[in-house]
Design a protein around this motif. Structure first.
Motif, PDB file in Angstrom:
ATOM      1  N   SER A  45       0.839  -1.198   0.000  1.00 23.54           N
ATOM      2  CA  SER A  45       0.000   0.000   0.000  1.00 23.54           C
ATOM      3  C   SER A  45       0.876   1.252   0.000  1.00 23.54           C
ATOM      4  CB  SER A  45      -0.908   0.005   1.234  1.00 23.54           C
ATOM      5  OG  SER A  45      -0.127  -0.058   2.419  1.00 23.54           O
ATOM      6  N   LEU A  46       2.199   1.033  -0.090  1.00 26.11           N
ATOM      7  CA  LEU A  46       3.150   2.138  -0.056  1.00 26.11           C
ATOM      8  C   LEU A  46       2.926   3.069  -1.243  1.00 26.11           C
ATOM      9  CD1 LEU A  46       5.697   3.082   1.532  1.00 26.11           C
ATOM     10  CD2 LEU A  46       7.040   1.799  -0.114  1.00 26.11           C
ATOM     11  N   ARG A  47       2.699   4.335  -0.974  1.00 29.94           N
ATOM     12  CA  ARG A  47       2.441   5.286  -2.051  1.00 29.94           C
ATOM     13  C   ARG A  47       3.288   6.543  -1.948  1.00 29.94           C
ATOM     14  NH1 ARG A  47       0.871   3.336  -6.629  1.00 29.94           N
ATOM     15  NH2 ARG A  47      -0.319   1.487  -6.153  1.00 29.94           N
ATOM     16  N   ASN A  48       3.938   6.757  -0.813  1.00 30.14           N
ATOM     17  CA  ASN A  48       4.696   7.988  -0.631  1.00 30.14           C
ATOM     18  C   ASN A  48       6.193   7.708  -0.618  1.00 30.14           C
ATOM     19  OD1 ASN A  48       2.430   9.717  -0.380  1.00 30.14           O
ATOM     20  ND2 ASN A  48       2.128   8.989   1.722  1.00 30.14           N
ATOM     21  N   PHE A  49       6.940   8.621  -1.196  1.00 29.39           N
ATOM     22  CA  PHE A  49       8.393   8.504  -1.221  1.00 29.39           C
ATOM     23  C   PHE A  49       8.974   9.808  -0.701  1.00 29.39           C
ATOM     24  CE2 PHE A  49      12.601   8.872  -3.127  1.00 29.39           C
ATOM     25  CZ  PHE A  49      13.126   7.625  -2.838  1.00 29.39           C
ATOM     26  N   SER A  50       9.812   9.713   0.314  1.00 34.39           N
ATOM     27  CA  SER A  50      10.312  10.937   0.929  1.00 34.39           C
ATOM     28  C   SER A  50      11.777  10.826   1.325  1.00 34.39           C
ATOM     29  CB  SER A  50       9.478  11.274   2.167  1.00 34.39           C
ATOM     30  OG  SER A  50       9.481  10.186   3.078  1.00 34.39           O
ATOM     31  N   VAL A  51      12.552  10.046   0.574  1.00 35.83           N
ATOM     32  CA  VAL A  51      13.966   9.873   0.910  1.00 35.83           C
ATOM     33  C   VAL A  51      14.720  11.163   0.609  1.00 35.83           C
ATOM     34  CG1 VAL A  51      16.067   8.599   0.377  1.00 35.83           C
ATOM     35  CG2 VAL A  51      13.887   7.394   0.509  1.00 35.83           C
ATOM     36  N   ILE A  52      15.473  11.638   1.576  1.00 41.82           N
ATOM     37  CA  ILE A  52      16.204  12.894   1.422  1.00 41.82           C
ATOM     38  C   ILE A  52      17.334  12.723   0.398  1.00 41.82           C
ATOM     39  CG2 ILE A  52      17.605  14.609   2.642  1.00 41.82           C
ATOM     40  CD1 ILE A  52      16.067  13.815   5.188  1.00 41.82           C
ATOM     41  N   ASN A  53      17.517  13.732  -0.447  1.00 46.67           N
ATOM     42  CA  ASN A  53      18.606  13.807  -1.436  1.00 46.67           C
ATOM     43  C   ASN A  53      18.443  12.835  -2.608  1.00 46.67           C
ATOM     44  OD1 ASN A  53      19.958  15.793   0.021  1.00 46.67           O
ATOM     45  ND2 ASN A  53      21.064  14.285   1.252  1.00 46.67           N
ATOM     46  N   ALA A  54      17.329  12.123  -2.676  1.00 43.72           N
ATOM     47  CA  ALA A  54      17.140  11.199  -3.801  1.00 43.72           C
ATOM     48  C   ALA A  54      16.971  11.950  -5.109  1.00 43.72           C
ATOM     49  CB  ALA A  54      15.927  10.311  -3.554  1.00 43.72           C
ATOM     50  N   GLY A  55      16.607  13.220  -5.028  1.00 40.48           N
ATOM     51  CA  GLY A  55      16.355  13.993  -6.237  1.00 40.48           C
ATOM     52  C   GLY A  55      17.594  14.361  -7.020  1.00 40.48           C
ATOM     53  N   ASN A  56      18.790  14.105  -6.490  1.00 42.69           N
ATOM     54  CA  ASN A  56      20.029  14.457  -7.194  1.00 42.69           C
ATOM     55  C   ASN A  56      20.643  13.273  -7.941  1.00 42.69           C
ATOM     56  OD1 ASN A  56      19.924  17.101  -6.143  1.00 42.69           O
ATOM     57  ND2 ASN A  56      20.822  16.395  -4.220  1.00 42.69           N
ATOM     58  N   LEU A  57      19.925  12.173  -8.004  1.00 43.51           N
ATOM     59  CA  LEU A  57      20.472  10.952  -8.596  1.00 43.51           C
ATOM     60  C   LEU A  57      20.182  10.866 -10.084  1.00 43.51           C
ATOM     61  CD1 LEU A  57      19.320   8.435  -5.832  1.00 43.51           C
ATOM     62  CD2 LEU A  57      21.601   9.400  -6.114  1.00 43.51           C
ATOM     63  N   ARG A  58      21.017  10.101 -10.784  1.00 39.51           N
ATOM     64  CA  ARG A  58      20.697   9.743 -12.162  1.00 39.51           C
ATOM     65  C   ARG A  58      19.511   8.784 -12.161  1.00 39.51           C
ATOM     66  NH1 ARG A  58      23.787   6.577 -14.257  1.00 39.51           N
ATOM     67  NH2 ARG A  58      25.192   6.080 -12.544  1.00 39.51           N
ATOM     68  N   LEU A  59      18.900   8.617 -13.331  1.00 37.67           N
ATOM     69  CA  LEU A  59      17.661   7.853 -13.414  1.00 37.67           C
ATOM     70  C   LEU A  59      17.819   6.431 -12.879  1.00 37.67           C
ATOM     71  CD1 LEU A  59      14.723   7.901 -14.315  1.00 37.67           C
ATOM     72  CD2 LEU A  59      15.461   7.219 -16.606  1.00 37.67           C
ATOM     73  N   GLY A  60      18.884   5.747 -13.288  1.00 33.89           N
ATOM     74  CA  GLY A  60      19.073   4.369 -12.838  1.00 33.89           C
ATOM     75  C   GLY A  60      19.220   4.256 -11.335  1.00 33.89           C
ATOM     76  N   LYS A  61      19.974   5.187 -10.726  1.00 31.53           N
ATOM     77  CA  LYS A  61      20.160   5.172  -9.275  1.00 31.53           C
ATOM     78  C   LYS A  61      18.884   5.573  -8.545  1.00 31.53           C
ATOM     79  CE  LYS A  61      24.368   3.720  -8.918  1.00 31.53           C
ATOM     80  NZ  LYS A  61      24.624   2.415  -8.251  1.00 31.53           N
ATOM     81  N   LEU A  62      18.095   6.461  -9.171  1.00 31.68           N
ATOM     82  CA  LEU A  62      16.819   6.838  -8.573  1.00 31.68           C
ATOM     83  C   LEU A  62      15.893   5.627  -8.501  1.00 31.68           C
ATOM     84  CD1 LEU A  62      15.005   9.113  -7.476  1.00 31.68           C
ATOM     85  CD2 LEU A  62      14.257   9.527  -9.832  1.00 31.68           C
ATOM     86  N   VAL A  63      15.863   4.837  -9.574  1.00 27.45           N
ATOM     87  CA  VAL A  63      15.046   3.619  -9.574  1.00 27.45           C
ATOM     88  C   VAL A  63      15.491   2.683  -8.456  1.00 27.45           C
ATOM     89  CG1 VAL A  63      14.516   1.508 -10.869  1.00 27.45           C
ATOM     90  CG2 VAL A  63      14.404   3.729 -12.004  1.00 27.45           C
TER      91      VAL A  63
END
Length: 268
Positions: free
Chosen positions: A37-55
């Motif tokens: 039921s997980l729908r939220n993502f709030s990991v800090i600093n994840a927004g600076n990653l390349r696409l593959g690492k973000l996945v």
């Protein structure tokens, strides 16, 4: 990355099916994550990653919500002295045994003239890679890394043995069909992965009355939404032409006749 876009990308990741379901392809077994039921993502600093690492961060976040397994280690670097031999994406402990998991998220276009088999038709947007090349790399390089002598000491430190560890992949993909070839037959791959179409520059006039947007690559995971600065056809071409001139095939969004679509414009 803005928090809203990070969340939209996470939801796009969650809604992307596995590239194949029950059968094994190339002897590769897909990892089936528990329904969440997980729908939220709030990991800090994840927004600076390349696409593959973000996945990868999305997968680890989803795994952390799965009571049937636990993450032993992430992104395990295997080194020979100062030389990096490779990396294991994740080691998990499931209810039955340890798992070495490799994580893949790809965007492939169907070229009916490329190769003789269903698997050989799928290529990267810029024709620099293909599904078969990725499957070969998994089979010949990435998964055998578990059995490399330099990996053994890392496993010993974690209390794991190669004989007990099984190997799985989490291979998700978004697939795109030619505009004039929409009814292909799927025998091995999952047709639910089809997310849109692709066109050559010559066919763009078919969408002259539409509105367009070109997302950054880091935002390719997300579904089309309306909270963007849409362009008309002429402005879209002004932004598109420099990309195709460099032999880049961008992912684009289309809003036309009340419908939203994802599509690639290819230079080849």
């Amino acid at each position: 990355m803005e928090k809203d876009n990070l969340q939209r990308n996470f939801e796009g990741y969650l809604s992307t099916p596995r590239l194949w379901q029950n059968a094994e392809i190339y002897g590769l077994q897909q990892c089936v994550l528990s329904k969440t039921s997980l729908r939220n993502f709030s990991v800090i600093n994840a927004g600076n990653l390349r696409l593959g690492k973000l996945v990868e961060q999305f997968v680890f976040h989803q795994l952390s919500d799965d009571d049937s397994c636990s993450i032993i280690a992430e992104n395990i670097q295997v080194q020979d002295g100062k030389r990096t031999i490779g990396e294991l994406d994740a080691l998990l402990m499931t209810e039955s045994r340890p798992v070495h998991l490799e994580i893949i998220y790809k965007f492939y276009l169907y070229d009916p003239e490329e190769g003789p088999t269903e698997l050989s038709h799928w290529i990267g947007p810029n024709r620099k890679d293909s599904l078969l090349q990725k499957l070969d790399k998994l089979k010949e390089k990435q998964l055998p890394l578990l059995y490399h002598p330099k990996t053994q000491s890392l496993l010993d430190d974690l209390g794991l043995s190669t004989s007990e560890t099984i190997q799985q992949v989490l291979f998700k993909a978004q697939l795109f069909l030619p505009l004039d070839h929409q009814n292909i037959e799927f025998n091995q791959l999952n047709p639910a992965c089809v997310k849109g179409f692709y066109v050559k520059m010559d066919n763009l006039e078919l969408f002259k009355t539409g509105q367009f947007f070109i997302p950054e690559k880091i935002n390719w995971l997300m579904d089309v939404h309306d909270d963007v600065k849409w362009m008309n056809y002429d402005n879209f071409l002004l932004k598109l032409n420099p990309l195709t001139n460099k032999k880049l095939a961008p992912l684009c969004w289309l809003k036309q006749h009340g419908k939203y679509s994802k599509f690639y414009v290819v230079w080849w």
